[in-house]
Design a protein around this motif. Sequence first.
Motif: not given
Length: 584
Positions: A350-354, A334-341, A403-411, A362-368
Amino acid sequence: MFFEHGSTENNNGGGSIDHAHLHCLPYNNSINQSVSTTLNKSPINLNILRNDEYNKNKSYIYLEEYNKSYLYDVENLPSQFLRKLISDNSSQSEYKWQNLSLDDINNKIFVETLNDLKSIFENNDNVVSYSSTWDNIHSNYTSEYDNFLEEYLKLIDKNSKIIELGCGAAYNSIELLKLGYKDIIATDFSEYIISKLNANNPNLKTMVFDMTKQFPLRDNEFNIVIVDLSIHYFDDVTTKTILKEIDRILVKGGYIIGRVDSTSNYQKNSKNIELERNYYFNGEYCKRYFDISDFDKYFNEFEKISLKENIMSRYENEKVVWEFVYRKREVMIDTGYLYSDDKSRLFINTSLGCTGGCAYCYLPKLGYSNNKVCSKTLTSDEILIEIEKSNFELTKDTLISFGCFSECWDNTNINHTKKLIEYFLKNGNQIQLSTKKEILADDIKELAKHIKYNGQLVILISNSTISNWKEIEKNTDSPDKRFNTFDNLKEFNIPIVLYIKPVLVNTTIIDLELYKKIINNYNIKDVVVGSIFKDTESEKFIKFSKDKKFFYSQTQDDITIIEALKGICNVYERSIEVMKKYKK
């Protein structure tokens, strides 16, 4: 509806000289008018019931419905009068309930009523407790411990805190005591059974409680939970509730060990009434017979350690059961960049946020952030170092999700994401890529060379609205551009899924006909229709961190869309179901 016939000396209909019993069945209509019409009589004054002589010597019909009471004075009432009358009013030709298929009345109401009656009997001192059924059954058992736990003892440390739920004669708990395990509690809802255990086993700790209700136990209290032939007596909702409670009281990494009856053991019997799929009422109690799919359904929050069918011979007759061991999942990363339960799936960002700026994010509720500026971006090499530092047990069976915590395919992220996909393809992992961007053939050309099997890379094109995307998904590619991906990647034979998630109430459904056209035009095989995440607690949830859960439950819009699309493609409620379909 409840109705009763009582014991009288009248041998005609309306009385029974040898017994009295109560009928209970789902019924929504009024019966009073039909009684009056059939008897050709009007109700009489209720006060006459206070006359003891009347009660002893007269047949009568007494009705209560919709807060009103009616009394009919009758003579020589035809046999089975009320049964037949109710059947006629229900458009049923069969008035003998034992011959009537439950599908013809209402399974759900029957189960609910049965549970209500069970609750009434358990909580009323003036009636015989439901547990008396089990008291009688256990009193007649002459069986012994059958070495069930022997091969699982390696999982049970001597210092483990152990609880056996629905213990009955507590064969397992008593055996563990003999083997030197000390911290054991045997529980059952029958006071009679527990009193017998206490008398014969003074060193065994016991508790009386009903596991269909919240357990009177602390969170994360036990290392081992044993459920030996004790959780296959309950309806769907109750079974899920019990397993949720077991998950609550287990420590992370703790085990649930048990047995349940198998569908291979089910013997078709005219007395058995099917209340739900694989769940029957035999006239005395209810029982569920498990098949392999039931374990995916009820134990999906646990990690499977062992599951097999076996023959047990503890009782008078051999029977087929499922033996199982499941482990409560540990939060691995649970590092933000990596997550697994658990070790079976790893989310990578690779980025935190989107940068998508979606209104429902829902990301703003997680602080991103969910606008055009994200937190620090990590390179592909830095991500692999993060994984190594975390001591995550990465294997070829680990699902990698982008792509679940960020837009992984943007520039900002695309090149880092591509390098990571190449790495994990070479490693043999299955990869899930979710995006609201168009993916071009040139983006995939080099990656496709490393795909080992069809379905190793699965792409999900996400969309919640076509008509209102500019307002609701403002920084994303237009739906038309996103959907071009289905054509752009045809040559690579990569599964591409339409990801209608989250369904926005009164918004997504407006585009239902457009979605149908898109599915047909692009020959889309798989569609995921998913609910929006909420803070309001519900039975289903997703963990986004050690402390943060988001809940989801189907809305009517979800159901309508799913039903509308079922005829033209494969429809799923969660992306993990699609990934399992393609996993080799």
